[in-house]
Scaffold this motif. Structure first.
Motif, PDB file in Angstrom:
ATOM      1  N   ALA A  87      27.489  36.315  50.113  1.00 27.76           N
ATOM      2  CA  ALA A  87      27.517  34.985  49.504  1.00 27.76           C
ATOM      3  C   ALA A  87      28.953  34.492  49.340  1.00 27.76           C
ATOM      4  CB  ALA A  87      26.802  35.010  48.163  1.00 27.76           C
ATOM      5  N   LEU A  88      29.853  35.401  48.978  1.00 30.20           N
ATOM      6  CA  LEU A  88      31.248  35.019  48.809  1.00 30.20           C
ATOM      7  C   LEU A  88      31.848  34.562  50.138  1.00 30.20           C
ATOM      8  CD1 LEU A  88      33.832  34.854  47.118  1.00 30.20           C
ATOM      9  CD2 LEU A  88      34.254  37.245  47.695  1.00 30.20           C
ATOM     10  N   LEU A 104      38.005  35.894  42.139  1.00 31.15           N
ATOM     11  CA  LEU A 104      36.615  35.920  42.573  1.00 31.15           C
ATOM     12  C   LEU A 104      36.422  36.924  43.703  1.00 31.15           C
ATOM     13  CD1 LEU A 104      33.886  34.462  42.014  1.00 31.15           C
ATOM     14  CD2 LEU A 104      34.481  32.896  43.879  1.00 31.15           C
ATOM     15  N   ALA A 105      37.332  36.884  44.679  1.00 32.85           N
ATOM     16  CA  ALA A 105      37.240  37.803  45.811  1.00 32.85           C
ATOM     17  C   ALA A 105      37.475  39.249  45.366  1.00 32.85           C
ATOM     18  CB  ALA A 105      38.251  37.412  46.883  1.00 32.85           C
ATOM     19  N   TYR A 106      38.501  39.462  44.541  1.00 32.78           N
ATOM     20  CA  TYR A 106      38.803  40.816  44.074  1.00 32.78           C
ATOM     21  C   TYR A 106      37.641  41.392  43.266  1.00 32.78           C
ATOM     22  CZ  TYR A 106      41.132  44.603  41.548  1.00 32.78           C
ATOM     23  OH  TYR A 106      41.458  45.816  41.015  1.00 32.78           O
ATOM     24  N   ASN A 107      37.095  40.588  42.367  1.00 34.33           N
ATOM     25  CA  ASN A 107      35.987  41.051  41.537  1.00 34.33           C
ATOM     26  C   ASN A 107      34.761  41.387  42.380  1.00 34.33           C
ATOM     27  OD1 ASN A 107      37.739  40.442  39.513  1.00 34.33           O
ATOM     28  ND2 ASN A 107      36.521  38.835  38.579  1.00 34.33           N
ATOM     29  N   ALA A 108      34.482  40.563  43.398  1.00 32.83           N
ATOM     30  CA  ALA A 108      33.315  40.815  44.251  1.00 32.83           C
ATOM     31  C   ALA A 108      33.472  42.120  45.019  1.00 32.83           C
ATOM     32  CB  ALA A 108      33.115  39.642  45.209  1.00 32.83           C
ATOM     33  N   ASN A 164      32.262  49.329  40.928  1.00 28.28           N
ATOM     34  CA  ASN A 164      33.010  49.188  39.683  1.00 28.28           C
ATOM     35  C   ASN A 164      32.218  48.315  38.717  1.00 28.28           C
ATOM     36  OD1 ASN A 164      34.855  48.719  37.625  1.00 28.28           O
ATOM     37  ND2 ASN A 164      36.599  48.606  39.019  1.00 28.28           N
ATOM     38  N   ARG A 165      31.768  48.904  37.624  1.00 34.46           N
ATOM     39  CA  ARG A 165      30.930  48.174  36.677  1.00 34.46           C
ATOM     40  C   ARG A 165      31.722  47.283  35.728  1.00 34.46           C
ATOM     41  NH1 ARG A 165      26.521  52.828  34.869  1.00 34.46           N
ATOM     42  NH2 ARG A 165      25.683  53.227  36.983  1.00 34.46           N
ATOM     43  N   ASP A 166      33.029  47.266  35.854  1.00 30.39           N
ATOM     44  CA  ASP A 166      33.842  46.390  35.010  1.00 30.39           C
ATOM     45  C   ASP A 166      33.750  44.934  35.432  1.00 30.39           C
ATOM     46  OD1 ASP A 166      34.719  48.450  33.438  1.00 30.39           O
ATOM     47  OD2 ASP A 166      36.535  48.802  34.609  1.00 30.39           O
ATOM     48  N   PHE A 167      33.171  44.683  36.603  1.00 28.40           N
ATOM     49  CA  PHE A 167      33.115  43.329  37.134  1.00 28.40           C
ATOM     50  C   PHE A 167      31.669  42.920  37.389  1.00 28.40           C
ATOM     51  CE2 PHE A 167      37.139  45.224  38.379  1.00 28.40           C
ATOM     52  CZ  PHE A 167      38.041  44.275  37.944  1.00 28.40           C
ATOM     53  N   PRO A 168      31.351  41.637  37.236  1.00 28.25           N
ATOM     54  CA  PRO A 168      29.983  41.173  37.490  1.00 28.25           C
ATOM     55  C   PRO A 168      29.616  41.353  38.958  1.00 28.25           C
ATOM     56  CG  PRO A 168      31.467  39.304  37.158  1.00 28.25           C
ATOM     57  CD  PRO A 168      32.239  40.530  36.807  1.00 28.25           C
ATOM     58  N   ALA A 169      28.340  41.639  39.195  1.00 28.52           N
ATOM     59  CA  ALA A 169      27.874  41.939  40.554  1.00 28.52           C
ATOM     60  C   ALA A 169      27.526  40.683  41.334  1.00 28.52           C
ATOM     61  CB  ALA A 169      26.667  42.870  40.487  1.00 28.52           C
ATOM     62  N   TRP A 170      28.101  39.570  40.980  1.00 29.72           N
ATOM     63  CA  TRP A 170      27.871  38.323  41.707  1.00 29.72           C
ATOM     64  C   TRP A 170      29.207  37.604  41.877  1.00 29.72           C
ATOM     65  CZ3 TRP A 170      29.671  34.187  39.037  1.00 29.72           C
ATOM     66  CH2 TRP A 170      29.805  34.359  37.647  1.00 29.72           C
ATOM     67  N   PRO A 171      29.405  36.880  42.932  1.00 30.11           N
ATOM     68  CA  PRO A 171      28.491  36.772  44.068  1.00 30.11           C
ATOM     69  C   PRO A 171      28.580  38.023  44.952  1.00 30.11           C
ATOM     70  CG  PRO A 171      30.481  35.554  44.524  1.00 30.11           C
ATOM     71  CD  PRO A 171      30.625  36.060  43.125  1.00 30.11           C
ATOM     72  N   SER A 172      27.574  38.243  45.779  1.00 29.88           N
ATOM     73  CA  SER A 172      27.636  39.342  46.729  1.00 29.88           C
ATOM     74  C   SER A 172      28.699  39.023  47.782  1.00 29.88           C
ATOM     75  CB  SER A 172      26.281  39.529  47.398  1.00 29.88           C
ATOM     76  OG  SER A 172      25.954  38.388  48.181  1.00 29.88           O
ATOM     77  N   LEU A 173      29.098  40.037  48.542  1.00 33.13           N
ATOM     78  CA  LEU A 173      30.134  39.811  49.552  1.00 33.13           C
ATOM     79  C   LEU A 173      29.669  38.801  50.603  1.00 33.13           C
ATOM     80  CD1 LEU A 173      31.606  43.393  50.104  1.00 33.13           C
ATOM     81  CD2 LEU A 173      32.555  41.494  48.796  1.00 33.13           C
TER      82      LEU A 173
END
Length: 274
Positions: free
Chosen positions: A192-193, A170-174, A181-190
């Motif tokens: 919010a995370l 979750l942290a890496y993707n955020a 990087n468009r390979d990962f969903p843009a949620w949650p924002s940093l």
């Protein structure tokens, strides 16, 4: 040719085409955005212009193999007979060879192995007599091994089963999404995370999700052996692979398609029929 076998063939073609398209898109992005065609990829190191050219050529070769298999598959549907069946077998063999050659330069090893197993199983359909039975048995073994090993390893991993791996992802993707990087969903924002990581509820939620994932994969492994009805197994597989899309919507699609193709084919002749 059954509907299930046809669906497995379509999933294979989609998986191979999607993976090759991703490779070509990566090559184009590196060539356009990075000086000298050099970019650093986690776990793979730096690329070089020569390697980029090889990856592009191999991806194009795999696309050619997929097109050849699609053509021979269509021929087999339209004109059933020994000649079209033999052509179909050759198409499977060609695609398998190209996929295995491409594997040396691919970072998606699990995807490549899964695609290779599905291609081999489908190629057995070209054999006379027990070909379809052999295809189903091989797919049953490969799918059971895939899901059982994955599920058991997760159950044995304290870091995974306590939710740590999901929180790390979750942290890496955020961070990746925030960097563009468009390979990962843009949620949650940093922001919010950051707030979520301070709450015990996140750890509990990730622990429950991790346990559900591991037990579901073990269940799918048993289903691939024939210990669950096919409709229940396929419904469960679609749900779990749909959930995987939340982790990496673009990159995980080829693996999910190949896995579903194996499970579909496994339901035709499982190792332990009920």
């Amino acid at each position: 040719m059954t509907t299930t076998q046809t669906a497995a063939e379509l999933l294979l073609l989609l998986a191979v085409t999607w993976q090759a398209a991703l490779t070509l898109a990566d090559c184009r992005t590196i060539a356009r955005r990075y000086p000298g065609g050099r970019a650093y990829c986690l776990g793979r190191g730096w690329t070089a212009p020569a390697e980029l050219a090889v990856r592009r050529r191999l991806a194009l070769n795999v696309l050619t193999g997929a097109a050849a298999l699609a053509a021979t598959t269509g021929l087999r549907w339209a004109v059933p007979g020994p000649a079209s069946t033999a052509a179909y077998g050759i198409g499977c063999g060609l695609l398998l060879a190209l996929v295995l050659i491409e594997r040396r330069h691919s970072g998606c090893r699990f995807t490549t192995v899964c695609v290779a197993e599905l291609t081999t199983a489908l190629g057995l359909l070209a054999l006379p007599g027990p070909g379809p039975v052999a295809a189903g048995l091989l797919a049953s073994f490969c799918a059971a091994q895939l899901y059982l090993v994955a599920g058991i390893r997760k159950l044995r991993s304290a870091h995974f089963i306590t939710g740590g791996v999901l929180i790390d992802n979750l942290a890496y993707n955020a961070v990746q999404a925030a960097a563009g990087n468009r390979d990962f969903p843009a949620w949650p924002s940093l922001g919010a995370l950051s707030a979520m990581l301070t709450r015990p509820s996140l750890r509990r939620l990730c622990r429950a999700a991790a346990l559900a994932t591991a037990t579901t994969e073990v269940t799918l492994g048993l289903a691939a052996l024939g210990l669950l009805p096919a409709p229940a197994a396929l419904t469960l597989a679609v749900l779990v692979h749909g959930a995987f899309l939340l982790i990496s919507p673009r990159r995980i699609v080829p693996f999910s398609m190949a896995s579903l193709g194996l499970l579909l084919l496994a339901t035709t002749h499982p190792l332990l029929p009920t």
